[in-house]
Design a protein around this motif. Structure first.
Motif, short mmCIF file in Angstrom:
data_model
loop_
_atom_site.label_atom_id
_atom_site.label_comp_id
_atom_site.label_asym_id
_atom_site.label_seq_id
_atom_site.Cartn_x
_atom_site.Cartn_y
_atom_site.Cartn_z
N ALA A 69 56.91 49.08 43.89
CA ALA A 69 57.88 49.49 44.92
C ALA A 69 57.58 48.70 46.18
CB ALA A 69 57.76 51.00 45.19
N ILE A 126 53.99 45.95 49.67
CA ILE A 126 53.75 47.12 48.82
C ILE A 126 52.82 48.11 49.49
CG2 ILE A 126 54.22 45.92 46.66
CD1 ILE A 126 51.12 45.79 46.28
N GLY A 165 46.16 49.24 53.54
CA GLY A 165 46.21 49.66 52.14
C GLY A 165 47.03 50.91 51.92
N SER A 186 50.09 53.02 51.03
CA SER A 186 51.34 52.73 50.31
C SER A 186 52.13 53.99 50.00
CB SER A 186 51.03 51.99 49.00
OG SER A 186 50.29 52.81 48.14
N ALA A 214 41.67 46.75 40.67
CA ALA A 214 40.58 47.47 41.34
C ALA A 214 40.95 47.89 42.76
CB ALA A 214 39.33 46.58 41.36
N SER A 215 41.70 47.04 43.46
CA SER A 215 42.01 47.35 44.87
C SER A 215 42.95 48.55 44.97
CB SER A 215 42.62 46.14 45.56
OG SER A 215 41.73 45.05 45.50
N THR A 216 43.79 48.75 43.97
CA THR A 216 44.67 49.93 43.97
C THR A 216 43.85 51.20 43.79
OG1 THR A 216 46.62 48.73 43.27
CG2 THR A 216 46.53 51.06 42.67
N ASP A 267 43.92 53.90 46.73
CA ASP A 267 44.76 55.10 46.48
C ASP A 267 44.05 56.21 45.73
OD1 ASP A 267 46.70 53.46 47.51
OD2 ASP A 267 47.80 53.19 45.63
N LYS A 272 34.13 42.65 38.51
CA LYS A 272 32.73 42.67 38.98
C LYS A 272 32.14 44.08 38.93
CE LYS A 272 34.09 40.39 42.90
NZ LYS A 272 35.42 39.84 42.59
N ARG A 303 32.96 46.69 40.69
CA ARG A 303 32.64 47.03 42.08
C ARG A 303 33.01 48.46 42.43
NH1 ARG A 303 37.67 46.27 45.40
NH2 ARG A 303 38.98 44.66 44.46
N PHE A 362 40.48 37.26 34.58
CA PHE A 362 40.52 37.70 33.18
C PHE A 362 41.43 36.83 32.35
CE2 PHE A 362 39.39 42.10 34.78
CZ PHE A 362 38.17 42.17 34.14
N GLU A 403 51.20 48.47 36.78
CA GLU A 403 51.72 49.21 37.93
C GLU A 403 51.18 48.72 39.27
OE1 GLU A 403 52.36 53.59 36.88
OE2 GLU A 403 51.94 53.65 39.03
N GLY A 426 48.24 46.53 41.88
CA GLY A 426 49.07 46.07 42.98
C GLY A 426 49.62 44.66 42.78
N GLY A 427 49.86 44.00 43.91
CA GLY A 427 50.53 42.72 43.88
C GLY A 427 49.74 41.62 43.19
N VAL A 428 48.43 41.62 43.40
CA VAL A 428 47.60 40.58 42.77
C VAL A 428 47.65 40.73 41.25
CG1 VAL A 428 45.20 39.81 42.44
CG2 VAL A 428 46.07 40.26 44.75
N THR A 429 47.47 41.95 40.79
CA THR A 429 47.45 42.23 39.35
C THR A 429 48.79 41.86 38.71
OG1 THR A 429 45.87 43.98 39.75
CG2 THR A 429 47.05 44.05 37.65
N1 LIG Z 1 54.00 50.01 46.37
C1 LIG Z 1 53.55 50.02 45.13
O1 LIG Z 1 54.31 50.15 44.17
C2 LIG Z 1 52.08 49.88 44.89
C3 LIG Z 1 51.60 49.94 43.57
C4 LIG Z 1 50.25 49.76 43.35
C5 LIG Z 1 49.39 49.51 44.43
N2 LIG Z 1 49.90 49.48 45.68
C6 LIG Z 1 49.04 49.16 46.82
O2 LIG Z 1 48.61 47.83 46.63
C7 LIG Z 1 47.36 47.63 47.26
C8 LIG Z 1 46.45 46.87 46.34
O3 LIG Z 1 47.13 45.71 45.86
P1 LIG Z 1 46.42 44.29 45.80
O4 LIG Z 1 47.45 43.29 45.41
O5 LIG Z 1 45.65 44.07 47.05
O6 LIG Z 1 45.32 44.48 44.67
P2 LIG Z 1 45.34 45.00 43.13
O7 LIG Z 1 46.31 44.20 42.36
O8 LIG Z 1 45.44 46.48 43.10
O9 LIG Z 1 43.85 44.65 42.69
C9 LIG Z 1 43.46 43.30 42.69
C10 LIG Z 1 42.06 43.18 42.19
O10 LIG Z 1 41.96 43.65 40.83
C11 LIG Z 1 41.19 42.74 40.07
N3 LIG Z 1 42.09 41.99 39.19
C12 LIG Z 1 43.42 42.19 39.00
N4 LIG Z 1 43.91 41.32 38.10
C13 LIG Z 1 42.88 40.56 37.71
C14 LIG Z 1 42.75 39.46 36.81
N5 LIG Z 1 43.80 39.00 36.09
N6 LIG Z 1 41.54 38.87 36.66
C15 LIG Z 1 40.45 39.34 37.36
N7 LIG Z 1 40.51 40.36 38.25
C16 LIG Z 1 41.71 40.96 38.41
C17 LIG Z 1 40.52 41.81 41.08
O11 LIG Z 1 39.36 42.48 41.52
P3 LIG Z 1 38.21 41.75 42.40
O12 LIG Z 1 38.75 41.77 43.80
O13 LIG Z 1 37.00 42.63 42.25
O14 LIG Z 1 38.03 40.38 41.86
C18 LIG Z 1 41.60 41.73 42.14
O15 LIG Z 1 41.20 41.28 43.41
C19 LIG Z 1 46.84 49.01 47.63
O16 LIG Z 1 46.94 49.16 49.03
C20 LIG Z 1 47.78 49.96 46.92
O17 LIG Z 1 47.98 51.12 47.70
C21 LIG Z 1 51.22 49.65 45.94
#
Ligand SMILES: NC(=O)c1ccc[n+]([C@@H]2O[C@H](COP(=O)([O-])OP(=O)(O)OC[C@H]3O[C@@H](n4cnc5c(N)ncnc54)[C@H](OP(=O)(O)O)[C@@H]3O)[C@@H](O)[C@H]2O)c1
Length: 227
Positions: free
Chosen positions: A23, A30, A35, A37, A63-65, A69, A91, A93, A137, A157, A159-162
């Motif tokens: 979303a 997002i 952080g 959301s 992991a960051s989600t 959250d 890692k 973490r 990964f 689901e 976050g953006g990185v995943t």
């Molecule tokens: N609005 C929405 O729909 C929604 C949905 C979900 C989350 N969120 C928000 O999004 C934020 C987090 O999003 P984000 O983009 O910063 O992070 P994220 O996608 O939640 O997590 C990213 C971390 O997960 C690990 N990871 C994910 N994919 C990987 C891969 N292919 N290979 C290795 N490691 C992987 C890594 O951990 P390491 O850092 O340890 O390497 C990476 O830095 C939060 O504030 C949450 O509240 C919003």
């Protein structure tokens, strides 16, 4: 126009199907920079997410989600079973105190192979080691491991990185993006992908748009053929 049924419901037994879900605000965020959301979308958006979970085998987050959250990732707003939670934490973490590692529901914690040696549990979660060259990964190997456990309908689901890593790897069959009418002015982006030089070089996607309460649901076909 009614919101479409969960795409997982039309998937044949034994077939893998990966749905991305996020979303985002009108300005493509997002979460705020801190952080936060909750909540970008409205109540109907949450209901839709829970319906998707109820028809998925697994719901996967980064992991960051979990760190931001502490989500439960259940189906408490709708009838139907909660999926297996899958957390990507290369890692290892994250501490053991989060709901997904404590509430007794099924959770798989995916870590880099070197962090899985001699350990099988993380709280109540099962630990699995996945090849993780250069800290990223091998998502094909990850999906294969999930399929071996019977988890083929996978909801990514955030976050953006995943989500972006699945997208960049060409592993998303479909995307359900909620576009909410708010402007955050900054924060965590929905997508983090290699830049194109001009709009002409970008892939133009095929989408259908549905009202979802006060939001819009963008239903985007990626790998599958539109029926
Ligand atoms: N609005 C929405 O729909 C929604 C949905 C979900 C989350 N969120 C928000 O999004 C934020 C987090 O999003 P984000 O983009 O910063 O992070 P994220 O996608 O939640 O997590 C990213 C971390 O997960 C690990 N990871 C994910 N994919 C990987 C891969 N292919 N290979 C290795 N490691 C992987 C890594 O951990 P390491 O850092 O340890 O390497 C990476 O830095 C939060 O504030 C949450 O509240 C919003």
């Amino acid at each position: 126009m009614a919101v479409p049924a969960s795409p997982f419901l039309g998937v044949a037994e034994g077939v893998r199907f990966v749905l991305g879900r996020i979303a985002q605000s009108l300005d493509g965020r997002i979460a705020t920079s801190s952080g936060a959301s909750r909540w970008i979308g409205g109540a109907e958006d949450l209901d839709h997410t829970h319906r998707l979970r109820a028809s998925a085998d697994a719901v996967l987050v980064g992991a960051s989600t979990v760190a931001a959250d502490d989500p439960r990732l259940t189906t408490r707003r709708v009838p139907g079973p909660s999926p297996v939670r899958v957390v990507l934490d290369p890692k290892r973490r994250l501490g053991v105190g989060f709901h997904v590692f404590q509430d007794g529901g099924a959770t798989l914690l995916c870590v880099a192979e070197e962090h899985a040696a001699d350990v099988t549990r993380h709280g109540t979660a099962e630990l699995i080691g996945i090849a993780c060259p250069d800290g990223v990964f091998d998502l094909h190997a990850l999906l294969d491991q999930l399929a071996e456990r019977g988890l083929r309908r996978v909801l990514v689901e955030g976050g953006g990185v995943t989500l972006s890593r699945f997208l960049a790897a060409g592993l998303l069959d479909r995307l359900h993006v909620t576009l909410a009418p708010l402007l955050l002015g900054g924060g965590i982006p929905a997508f983090a992908l290699p830049q194109v030089a001009t709009p002409a070089e970008a892939q133009r996607l095929d989408w259908r748009v549905y009202p979802l309460g006060g939001d819009l649901l963008l239903d985007i076909a990626l790998l599958e053929t539109r029926q």
